[in-house]
Design a protein around this motif. Structure first.
Motif, PDB file in Angstrom:
ATOM      1  N   VAL A   1       0.515  -1.000   0.268  1.00 20.89           N
ATOM      2  CA  VAL A   1      -0.131   0.016   0.354  1.00 20.89           C
ATOM      3  C   VAL A   1       0.577   1.191   0.524  1.00 20.89           C
ATOM      4  N   ASP A   2       2.191   1.954   0.959  1.00 22.87           N
ATOM      5  CA  ASP A   2       2.798   2.834   0.856  1.00 22.87           C
ATOM      6  C   ASP A   2       4.054   2.311   0.224  1.00 22.87           C
ATOM      7  N   GLU A   3       4.301   3.836  -0.292  1.00 20.13           N
ATOM      8  CA  GLU A   3       6.206   2.999  -0.311  1.00 20.13           C
ATOM      9  C   GLU A   3       6.817   3.371   0.701  1.00 20.13           C
ATOM     10  N   PRO A   4       7.683   2.202   0.814  1.00 16.64           N
ATOM     11  CA  PRO A   4       8.429   2.113   1.089  1.00 16.64           C
ATOM     12  C   PRO A   4       9.865   3.048   1.819  1.00 16.64           C
ATOM     13  N   THR A   5      10.452   2.862   2.848  1.00 22.87           N
ATOM     14  CA  THR A   5      11.269   3.956   3.857  1.00 22.87           C
ATOM     15  C   THR A   5      12.336   4.604   2.936  1.00 22.87           C
ATOM     16  N   PHE A   6      12.749   3.797   1.993  1.00 22.36           N
ATOM     17  CA  PHE A   6      13.504   4.176   1.141  1.00 22.36           C
ATOM     18  C   PHE A   6      13.596   4.635  -0.316  1.00 22.36           C
ATOM     19  N   GLU A   7      14.590   5.554  -0.714  1.00 23.01           N
ATOM     20  CA  GLU A   7      14.102   6.550  -1.780  1.00 23.01           C
ATOM     21  C   GLU A   7      15.830   5.535  -2.794  1.00 23.01           C
ATOM     22  N   ALA A   8      15.166   5.899  -4.158  1.00 24.97           N
ATOM     23  CA  ALA A   8      16.113   5.447  -4.644  1.00 24.97           C
ATOM     24  C   ALA A   8      17.396   6.241  -4.679  1.00 24.97           C
ATOM     25  N   GLY A   9      16.891   7.255  -4.407  1.00 28.58           N
ATOM     26  CA  GLY A   9      19.276   8.499  -4.694  1.00 28.58           C
ATOM     27  C   GLY A   9      19.535   8.099  -3.548  1.00 28.58           C
ATOM     28  N   MET A  10      19.433   6.617  -2.387  1.00 28.93           N
ATOM     29  CA  MET A  10      19.553   6.810  -1.575  1.00 28.93           C
ATOM     30  C   MET A  10      20.828   5.471  -1.842  1.00 28.93           C
ATOM     31  N   CYS A  11      20.077   4.836  -2.820  1.00 32.83           N
ATOM     32  CA  CYS A  11      21.132   3.665  -3.179  1.00 32.83           C
ATOM     33  C   CYS A  11      21.757   3.942  -3.992  1.00 32.83           C
ATOM     34  N   GLU A  12      23.434   2.937  -3.484  1.00 31.04           N
ATOM     35  CA  GLU A  12      24.096   3.726  -3.948  1.00 31.04           C
ATOM     36  C   GLU A  12      24.793   1.883  -4.789  1.00 31.04           C
ATOM     37  N   ARG A  13      24.718   1.715  -6.225  1.00 30.11           N
ATOM     38  CA  ARG A  13      25.125   0.606  -6.741  1.00 30.11           C
ATOM     39  C   ARG A  13      25.634   1.012  -7.345  1.00 30.11           C
ATOM     40  N   ASN A  14      26.175  -0.662  -7.677  1.00 23.44           N
ATOM     41  CA  ASN A  14      27.482  -1.065  -7.822  1.00 23.44           C
ATOM     42  C   ASN A  14      27.183  -2.996  -8.360  1.00 23.44           C
ATOM     43  N   SER A  15      27.604  -2.944  -9.560  1.00 20.18           N
ATOM     44  CA  SER A  15      27.318  -4.415 -10.147  1.00 20.18           C
ATOM     45  C   SER A  15      28.282  -5.307  -9.838  1.00 20.18           C
ATOM     46  N   ARG A  16      29.048  -5.119  -9.662  1.00 17.61           N
ATOM     47  CA  ARG A  16      30.211  -5.874  -9.463  1.00 17.61           C
ATOM     48  C   ARG A  16      29.711  -6.610  -7.965  1.00 17.61           C
ATOM     49  N   SER A  17      29.980  -5.714  -6.191  1.00 15.75           N
ATOM     50  CA  SER A  17      29.594  -5.853  -5.587  1.00 15.75           C
ATOM     51  C   SER A  17      28.366  -6.605  -5.844  1.00 15.75           C
ATOM     52  N   GLU A  18      27.159  -6.089  -5.784  1.00 12.07           N
ATOM     53  CA  GLU A  18      26.029  -7.044  -6.014  1.00 12.07           C
ATOM     54  C   GLU A  18      26.033  -8.399  -6.593  1.00 12.07           C
ATOM     55  N   ALA A  19      26.666  -8.153  -7.770  1.00 13.31           N
ATOM     56  CA  ALA A  19      26.876  -9.441  -8.367  1.00 13.31           C
ATOM     57  C   ALA A  19      27.788 -10.601  -6.989  1.00 13.31           C
ATOM     58  N   VAL A  20      28.757 -10.011  -6.211  1.00 14.31           N
ATOM     59  CA  VAL A  20      29.350 -11.197  -5.622  1.00 14.31           C
ATOM     60  C   VAL A  20      28.251 -11.915  -4.494  1.00 14.31           C
ATOM     61  N   ILE A  21      27.536 -10.773  -4.535  1.00 17.22           N
ATOM     62  CA  ILE A  21      26.358 -11.115  -2.784  1.00 17.22           C
ATOM     63  C   ILE A  21      25.296 -11.872  -3.534  1.00 17.22           C
ATOM     64  N   VAL A  22      25.114 -12.054  -4.582  1.00 17.63           N
ATOM     65  CA  VAL A  22      23.737 -12.581  -5.288  1.00 17.63           C
ATOM     66  C   VAL A  22      24.849 -14.035  -5.935  1.00 17.63           C
ATOM     67  N   GLU A  23      25.406 -13.562  -5.812  1.00 15.01           N
ATOM     68  CA  GLU A  23      26.251 -15.712  -6.343  1.00 15.01           C
ATOM     69  C   GLU A  23      26.469 -16.655  -5.316  1.00 15.01           C
ATOM     70  N   ARG A  24      26.307 -15.602  -3.841  1.00 15.99           N
ATOM     71  CA  ARG A  24      26.405 -17.011  -2.481  1.00 15.99           C
ATOM     72  C   ARG A  24      25.181 -16.859  -2.748  1.00 15.99           C
ATOM     73  N   SER A  25      23.294 -17.111  -3.601  1.00 12.41           N
ATOM     74  CA  SER A  25      22.456 -17.158  -3.279  1.00 12.41           C
ATOM     75  C   SER A  25      22.177 -18.506  -4.899  1.00 12.41           C
ATOM     76  N   GLU A  26      23.368 -18.420  -5.814  1.00 15.59           N
ATOM     77  CA  GLU A  26      22.885 -19.636  -6.262  1.00 15.59           C
ATOM     78  C   GLU A  26      21.991 -20.680  -6.384  1.00 15.59           C
ATOM     79  N   LYS A  27      22.186 -21.643  -5.659  1.00 13.83           N
ATOM     80  CA  LYS A  27      22.185 -22.479  -5.912  1.00 13.83           C
ATOM     81  C   LYS A  27      20.049 -22.766  -5.736  1.00 13.83           C
ATOM     82  N   ALA A  28      19.757 -21.562  -4.348  1.00 13.52           N
ATOM     83  CA  ALA A  28      18.390 -21.290  -4.638  1.00 13.52           C
ATOM     84  C   ALA A  28      17.596 -20.890  -5.301  1.00 13.52           C
ATOM     85  N   PHE A  29      18.109 -19.749  -6.403  1.00 12.22           N
ATOM     86  CA  PHE A  29      17.910 -19.788  -7.537  1.00 12.22           C
ATOM     87  C   PHE A  29      17.138 -20.880  -8.420  1.00 12.22           C
TER      88      PHE A  29
END
Length: 217
Positions: free
Chosen positions: A33-61
């Motif tokens: 119903v409501d928007e999340p408590t964070f906004e897009a502007g507060m997100c510091e995206r780093n695709s390489r760092s995110e990929a490392v985190i995602v890889e640790r969950s690979e089996k569950a996908f």
């Protein structure tokens, strides 16, 4: 005869009370119903760092519905980039044997009860659900009061909000047997329908909160 009528009425009232209590306590879809408590502007995206985190969950996908997999990956990525929390998926699709083994835990096998669903009764069995955990200092943290990112809001609550913003139903909202590490998408299908053979189309999608749109491709 008079007492028989009173007892019959009392019994019927009791049964109606049980039915209403069960109906009101049943877990159901919790729409965002409501928007999340964070906004897009507060997100510091780093695709390489995110990929490392995602890889640790690979089996569950594996064997997840395509859209559930896509949004689950976004959940892990955005938890890291927007909330400063490392999240790892601990479970995705479960076979019937795996579900029954989990159901036996705390019942016929040692351990705590962690599910009320037998084989075929969980959205996990259809590739429509994931479980997750917070990783802090290389350890799993299930403490519901944790606030590792110092946001003055429990981490689990923030993650639940993020999951719902991505179109998931969050188990932490369930009135009966809350399941905080659980996210699922039902695509409008009940467990009974899924058990009878119905499945969501591979191209089926779930609504996305407006604030998420700039963050999810």
């Amino acid at each position: 005869m008079k007492w028989t009528g009173v007892l019959t009425f009392a019994m019927m009232a009791f049964l109606v009370g049980i039915f209403l209590a069960y109906t009101l306590s049943r877990p159901g879809p919790m729409p965002w119903v409501d928007e999340p408590t964070f906004e897009a502007g507060m997100c510091e995206r780093n695709s390489r760092s995110e990929a490392v985190i995602v890889e640790r969950s690979e089996k569950a996908f594996a064997k997840l519905h395509p859209h559930v997999r896509e949004r689950s990956e976004s959940f892990v990525r955005l938890a890291y980039s927007c909330l400063g929390l490392e999240v790892r998926l601990t479970s995705g699709y479960r076979s019937a044997d795996e579900q029954n083994a989990l159901y036996a835990q705390g019942r016929s096998k040692p351990g705590q009860v962690v599910t009320n669903a037998k084989a075929g009764e969980s959205y996990h069995n259809y590739g429509l659900a994931v479980d997750f955990v917070i990783i802090h200092n290389n350890r799993a943290d299930y403490d519901l009061e944790s606030d590792h990112n110092r946001s003055d809001e429990p981490d689990w609550q923030e993650l639940g909000e993020l999951g719902k913003a991505l179109g998931f139903e969050w188990g932490g909202d369930w009135r009966s047997f809350p399941d905080y590490p659980h996210l699922q998408m039902d695509f409008g299908l009940s467990i009974r329908q899924l058990a009878s053979g119905k499945r969501p189309d591979d191209k089926a999608t779930m609504p996305l909160a407006d604030v998420m749109k700039p963050l999810v491709d």
